[in-house]
Design a protein around this motif. Structure first.
Motif, PDB file in Angstrom:
ATOM      1  N   CYS A 116      -2.345   3.303  -4.152  1.00  0.00           N
ATOM      2  CA  CYS A 116      -1.888   2.125  -4.895  1.00  0.00           C
ATOM      3  C   CYS A 116      -2.100   0.854  -4.082  1.00  0.00           C
ATOM      4  CB  CYS A 116      -0.407   2.280  -5.270  1.00  0.00           C
ATOM      5  SG  CYS A 116       0.182   0.908  -6.286  1.00  0.00           S
ATOM      6  N   HIS A 118      -0.447  -1.729  -4.257  1.00  0.00           N
ATOM      7  CA  HIS A 118       0.816  -2.411  -3.951  1.00  0.00           C
ATOM      8  C   HIS A 118       1.353  -1.910  -2.606  1.00  0.00           C
ATOM      9  CE1 HIS A 118       5.338  -2.960  -4.654  1.00  0.00           C
ATOM     10  NE2 HIS A 118       4.832  -4.126  -4.292  1.00  0.00           N
ATOM     11  N   GLN A 119       1.958  -0.722  -2.604  1.00  0.00           N
ATOM     12  CA  GLN A 119       2.507  -0.221  -1.341  1.00  0.00           C
ATOM     13  C   GLN A 119       2.032   1.194  -1.048  1.00  0.00           C
ATOM     14  OE1 GLN A 119       6.751  -0.936  -1.080  1.00  0.00           O
ATOM     15  NE2 GLN A 119       6.461  -3.138  -1.103  1.00  0.00           N
ATOM     16  N   LEU A 120       0.832   1.498  -1.468  1.00  0.00           N
ATOM     17  CA  LEU A 120       0.087   2.673  -0.986  1.00  0.00           C
ATOM     18  C   LEU A 120       0.561   4.035  -1.500  1.00  0.00           C
ATOM     19  CD1 LEU A 120      -0.247   1.633   2.786  1.00  0.00           C
ATOM     20  CD2 LEU A 120      -1.539   0.808   0.846  1.00  0.00           C
ATOM     21  N   ALA A 121       1.376   4.071  -2.555  1.00  0.00           N
ATOM     22  CA  ALA A 121       1.748   5.368  -3.135  1.00  0.00           C
ATOM     23  C   ALA A 121       0.467   6.092  -3.562  1.00  0.00           C
ATOM     24  CB  ALA A 121       2.666   5.165  -4.325  1.00  0.00           C
ATOM     25  N   CYS A 151       1.338   3.704 -11.453  1.00  0.00           N
ATOM     26  CA  CYS A 151       2.018   4.058 -10.210  1.00  0.00           C
ATOM     27  C   CYS A 151       3.501   3.916 -10.481  1.00  0.00           C
ATOM     28  CB  CYS A 151       1.596   3.150  -9.061  1.00  0.00           C
ATOM     29  SG  CYS A 151       2.517   3.530  -7.550  1.00  0.00           S
ATOM     30  N   SER A 153       5.911   4.377  -8.545  1.00  0.00           N
ATOM     31  CA  SER A 153       6.717   3.988  -7.395  1.00  0.00           C
ATOM     32  C   SER A 153       7.452   2.671  -7.685  1.00  0.00           C
ATOM     33  CB  SER A 153       5.815   3.851  -6.171  1.00  0.00           C
ATOM     34  OG  SER A 153       6.595   3.626  -5.036  1.00  0.00           O
ATOM     35  N   HIS A 154       6.709   1.658  -8.140  1.00  0.00           N
ATOM     36  CA  HIS A 154       7.336   0.394  -8.548  1.00  0.00           C
ATOM     37  C   HIS A 154       6.787  -0.070  -9.893  1.00  0.00           C
ATOM     38  CE1 HIS A 154       7.160   0.465  -4.072  1.00  0.00           C
ATOM     39  NE2 HIS A 154       8.458   0.242  -4.224  1.00  0.00           N
ATOM     40  N   LEU A 155       6.211   0.863 -10.636  1.00  0.00           N
ATOM     41  CA  LEU A 155       5.742   0.613 -12.001  1.00  0.00           C
ATOM     42  C   LEU A 155       4.629  -0.438 -12.100  1.00  0.00           C
ATOM     43  CD1 LEU A 155       9.142   0.875 -13.891  1.00  0.00           C
ATOM     44  CD2 LEU A 155       7.321   2.572 -13.787  1.00  0.00           C
ATOM     45  N   SER A 156       3.575  -0.212 -11.359  1.00  0.00           N
ATOM     46  CA  SER A 156       2.346  -0.986 -11.580  1.00  0.00           C
ATOM     47  C   SER A 156       1.433  -0.170 -12.479  1.00  0.00           C
ATOM     48  CB  SER A 156       1.625  -1.272 -10.260  1.00  0.00           C
ATOM     49  OG  SER A 156       2.292  -2.267  -9.531  1.00  0.00           O
ATOM     50  N   PRO A 170       4.080  -5.033  -9.826  1.00  0.00           N
ATOM     51  CA  PRO A 170       4.008  -5.892  -8.637  1.00  0.00           C
ATOM     52  C   PRO A 170       2.681  -5.864  -7.883  1.00  0.00           C
ATOM     53  CG  PRO A 170       5.245  -3.890  -8.147  1.00  0.00           C
ATOM     54  CD  PRO A 170       4.920  -3.835  -9.611  1.00  0.00           C
TER      55      PRO A 170
HETATM   56  S1  FES Z   1       3.352   1.459  -4.517  1.00  0.00           S
HETATM   57 FE1  FES Z   1       2.466   1.463  -6.469  1.00  0.00          FE
HETATM   58  S2  FES Z   1       3.615   0.026  -7.579  1.00  0.00           S
HETATM   59 FE2  FES Z   1       4.446  -0.063  -5.595  1.00  0.00          FE
END
Ligand code: FES
Length: 243
Positions: A116, A118-121, A151, A153-156, A170
């Protein structure tokens, strides 16, 4: 030689030099300005090492393979419908690049880095929180019903028909895309990464995970050579997490 396989890089002195793709590392700009890095050309195969064929893919099913490094997961999809073409995307640093579109008979086959932006999920053998959601399925990430890589994790959410452009959440940029081609015999090959990847941060953050799944960071950072086993997500991971 294909123009895209011969990249230019500006040295510290400002002199333009050309490097063969197999000898370079780090993120470079292709000579037409796109964010692009060539890696080894690798064939996608099934779990038994048999060549995967484009015509045998099941539509809208997540297939996972690791590329360009042994420890970096990517998603292969036959979206079942033609993607958009020549999509202009912008990285969080303001760099623009053009995603050319899907491949195969329908122009519906795509591949993306599954890390991801965003934060690599990312998907692991234990669980997956980032994957394609089939058309018609609902997600908390946005109102659109499926047809997205989500994703949770934070809904991207990212649109694979548009180069995995971010459509909600995000994340501030698309998922990096994997350059894929279908050969005359219908086999599938990957050869490069287009767009801003997160490999450097990923290896830095997930040292423990690299040891658990790949025997250490050094092994996980090896470039995939020759072929990449490609399997459906439900066989790759024990648990799929979707919101
Ligand atoms: S890690 Fe994917 S939306 Fe935050």
């Amino acid at each position: 030689m294909d123009r895209r396989n011969f990249l230019k890089i500006t040295s510290v002195s400002g002199v333009m030099i050309a490097l063969a793709p197999s000898t370079i590392s780090g993120q470079l700009r292709a000579d037409d300005g796109r964010l692009f890095e060539a890696y080894e050309k690798v064939q996608l195969v099934d779990a038994n090492g048999i060549a995967l064929k484009a015509g045998e893919l099941t539509q809208e099913v997540n297939y996972i393979f690791n590329y360009p490094f042994v420890g970096t997961p990517a998603i292969l999809l036959d979206l079942g419908k033609e993607t958009q073409k020549d999509v202009k995307l912008t990285s969080e640093d303001g760099e623009t690049y053009i995603w050319k579109g899907g491949v195969g008979a329908k122009g519906a086959i795509v591949a993306y880095s599954a890390i991801c932006s965003h934060q690599l999920a990312h998907p692991t053998p234990d669980n997956s929180i980032l994957q394609y959601l089939q058309r018609g399925k609902t997600t908390m990430a946005c109102k659109q019903k499926g047809g997205l890589i989500v994703c949770s994790s934070h809904l991207s959410a990212f649109d694979p028909l548009q180069g995995c452009k971010k459509v909600s959440g995000p994340a501030e940029q698309a998922l990096a895309s994997i350059i894929i081609e279908v050969a005359e015999d219908d086999t599938l090959w990957v050869s490069a990464v287009l767009g801003p990847d997160k490999f450097h941060e990923y290896f830095k953050r997930y040292k423990v995970e690299m040891k658990k799944y790949y025997g250490g960071k050094r092994k996980a950072k090896k470039r995939v050579q020759n072929s990449a086993p490609t399997i459906v997500l439900n066989e790759y991971t024990k648990e799929v997490i979707e919101y």
